[in-house]
Scaffold this active site. Structure first.
Site, PDB file in Angstrom:
ATOM      1  N   ASP A 159       0.833  -1.206   0.000  1.00  0.00           N
ATOM      2  CA  ASP A 159       0.000   0.000   0.000  1.00  0.00           C
ATOM      3  C   ASP A 159       0.868   1.256   0.000  1.00  0.00           C
ATOM      4  O   ASP A 159       1.976   1.245   0.544  1.00  0.00           O
ATOM      5  CB  ASP A 159      -0.900  -0.026   1.250  1.00  0.00           C
ATOM      6  CG  ASP A 159      -2.085   0.920   1.121  1.00  0.00           C
ATOM      7  OD1 ASP A 159      -2.301   1.465   0.019  1.00  0.00           O
ATOM      8  OD2 ASP A 159      -2.790   1.127   2.126  1.00  0.00           O
TER       9      ASP A 159
ATOM     10  N   HIS B 134       3.052   3.546  -8.894  1.00  0.00           N
ATOM     11  CA  HIS B 134       2.904   2.116  -9.199  1.00  0.00           C
ATOM     12  C   HIS B 134       4.173   1.586  -9.888  1.00  0.00           C
ATOM     13  O   HIS B 134       4.598   0.462  -9.636  1.00  0.00           O
ATOM     14  CB  HIS B 134       1.690   1.882 -10.097  1.00  0.00           C
ATOM     15  CG  HIS B 134       0.377   2.231  -9.428  1.00  0.00           C
ATOM     16  ND1 HIS B 134       0.100   1.902  -8.122  1.00  0.00           N
ATOM     17  CD2 HIS B 134      -0.731   2.880  -9.886  1.00  0.00           C
ATOM     18  CE1 HIS B 134      -1.122   2.332  -7.798  1.00  0.00           C
ATOM     19  NE2 HIS B 134      -1.638   2.935  -8.853  1.00  0.00           N
TER      20      HIS B 134
ATOM     21  N   LEU C 245      11.566 -20.135  -4.358  1.00  0.00           N
ATOM     22  CA  LEU C 245      10.417 -19.384  -3.862  1.00  0.00           C
ATOM     23  C   LEU C 245       9.178 -19.581  -4.745  1.00  0.00           C
ATOM     24  O   LEU C 245       9.288 -19.527  -5.976  1.00  0.00           O
ATOM     25  CB  LEU C 245      10.785 -17.888  -3.843  1.00  0.00           C
ATOM     26  CG  LEU C 245       9.657 -16.917  -3.497  1.00  0.00           C
ATOM     27  CD1 LEU C 245       9.308 -16.995  -2.018  1.00  0.00           C
ATOM     28  CD2 LEU C 245      10.036 -15.483  -3.870  1.00  0.00           C
TER      29      LEU C 245
HETATM   30  C1  FPP Z   1      -1.490   0.312  -3.523  1.00  0.00           C
HETATM   31  O1  FPP Z   1      -1.166   1.648  -3.717  1.00  0.00           O
HETATM   32  C2  FPP Z   1      -1.063  -0.543  -4.584  1.00  0.00           C
HETATM   33  C3  FPP Z   1      -1.831  -1.277  -5.460  1.00  0.00           C
HETATM   34  C4  FPP Z   1      -3.049  -0.831  -6.129  1.00  0.00           C
HETATM   35  C5  FPP Z   1      -1.440  -2.641  -5.781  1.00  0.00           C
HETATM   36  C6  FPP Z   1       0.021  -2.908  -5.962  1.00  0.00           C
HETATM   37  C7  FPP Z   1       0.513  -2.527  -7.296  1.00  0.00           C
HETATM   38  C8  FPP Z   1       1.820  -2.413  -7.587  1.00  0.00           C
HETATM   39  C9  FPP Z   1       2.907  -2.675  -6.610  1.00  0.00           C
HETATM   40  C10 FPP Z   1       2.174  -1.956  -8.958  1.00  0.00           C
HETATM   41  C11 FPP Z   1       2.819  -2.967  -9.811  1.00  0.00           C
HETATM   42  C12 FPP Z   1       2.523  -4.368  -9.511  1.00  0.00           C
HETATM   43  C13 FPP Z   1       3.036  -5.410 -10.167  1.00  0.00           C
HETATM   44  C14 FPP Z   1       2.771  -6.766  -9.703  1.00  0.00           C
HETATM   45  C15 FPP Z   1       3.896  -5.237 -11.345  1.00  0.00           C
HETATM   46  P1  FPP Z   1      -2.346   2.699  -3.651  1.00  0.00           P
HETATM   47  O2  FPP Z   1      -2.577   3.184  -5.036  1.00  0.00           O
HETATM   48  O3  FPP Z   1      -3.536   2.108  -2.976  1.00  0.00           O
HETATM   49  O4  FPP Z   1      -1.684   3.796  -2.749  1.00  0.00           O
HETATM   50  P2  FPP Z   1      -2.458   4.906  -1.897  1.00  0.00           P
HETATM   51  O5  FPP Z   1      -3.249   4.181  -0.849  1.00  0.00           O
HETATM   52  O6  FPP Z   1      -1.348   5.719  -1.320  1.00  0.00           O
HETATM   53  O7  FPP Z   1      -3.325   5.671  -2.855  1.00  0.00           O
END
Ligand code: FPP
Length: 242
Positions: A19, A36, A130
């Site tokens: 997150d 991201h 893994l």
């Molecule tokens: C949370 O950040 C993240 C996600 C929506 C999911 C995880 C996605 C990634 C790590 C990007 C790439 C993934 C892969 C597997 C290549 P948020 O947008 O909810 O953050 P915020 O709460 O600060 O808005």
């Protein structure tokens, strides 16, 4: 001290709620997609580190059933990023002996993404290091509902006697039936909630919440979480050493 010199209690299965990508980008005046993108670099580093440390299973909450509600442009960009990540990193997974798996309602993903996912899963299927499990279009309540439907079907078809249903039997009807329950849950960016992630499987999981945002969660932060885990006394409802 390096991880090798240190006597670490390494969890067999780590689950992570990644997150804070959006907040990381906002703090820097960048678009959320840049958060991201940097988050994907953290994924790469954490997968590599878990493999080196001898973690056997790593489940990453990459896209929830609720995430479909985000603006279409962000969803499209996340799907493209996932597809690109899989395409580019499969050879790296082969080098690192990583076996890729996925859980969730995978048929919800765009077709080209599903195709790449299945290709990467197939290519890495014989690896013995893994096991990396991507939770995609995943929601724990949806998983439990799907599990109940599958149980009912087994009973109706006469493959299972209703009286035989217990926690162990039910676990075998979940998406996670091939994996042990997580030992450690890590959630970045300080939020104290489960957000519909592995509700059934985390009954006895140790939680580690850090205020570090996911794009900045790297090897050293992972080691800190594992050190903290090593100081816990897991009692599974018993009394432990007295
Ligand atoms: C949370 O950040 C993240 C996600 C929506 C999911 C995880 C996605 C990634 C790590 C990007 C790439 C993934 C892969 C597997 C290549 P948020 O947008 O909810 O953050 P915020 O709460 O600060 O808005």
């Amino acid at each position: 001290m390096s991880a090798k010199q240190e006597d670490l209690t390494v969890p067999r299965h780590i689950a992570i709620i990644m997150d804070g990508n959006g907040r990381w980008a906002k703090e820097r005046g960048l678009p959320r997609t840049e958060g991201h993108r940097r988050g994907a670099d953290s994924v790469q580093e954490i997968v590599e580190s878990c493999g080196q440390l001898g973690v056997k299973y790593l489940t990453l909450f990459a896209f929830s059933t609720e995430n479909w509600k985000r603006p279409k442009a962000e969803v499209d960009s996340l799907m493209k990023m996932l597809e690109r990540f899989l395409k580019q990193k499969t050879s790296e997974m082969m080098k690192q002996n990583v076996r890729l798996q996925a859980i969730g309602r995978l048929h919800d993903l765009p077709e080209s993404c599903q195709n790449q996912l299945h290709k990467s899963i197939e290519t890495t299927s014989q690896n013995t290091g893994l096991t990396l499990i991507f939770a995609l279009s995943y929601g724990a309540r949806e998983e439990i509902i799907d599990g109940i439907k599958s149980l009912v079907e087994s009973v109706e078809k006469g493959h299972l006697d209703k009286g035989m249903i217990d926690a162990e039997v039910f676990s075998k009807h979940l998406y996670t039936r091939y994996y042990p329950d997580p030992d450690l849950l890590i959630r970045t960016s300080g939020e104290m909630r489960l957000s519909n992630f592995l509700l059934w499987q985390m009954s006895y999981t140790e939680f580690y919440i850090t205020s570090v945002l996911w794009p900045e969660f790297r090897r050293e932060e992972l080691l800190e979480a594992i050190r903290d885990y090593g100081r816990r006394q897991r009692r599974y409802g018993g009394v432990g050493d007295i």
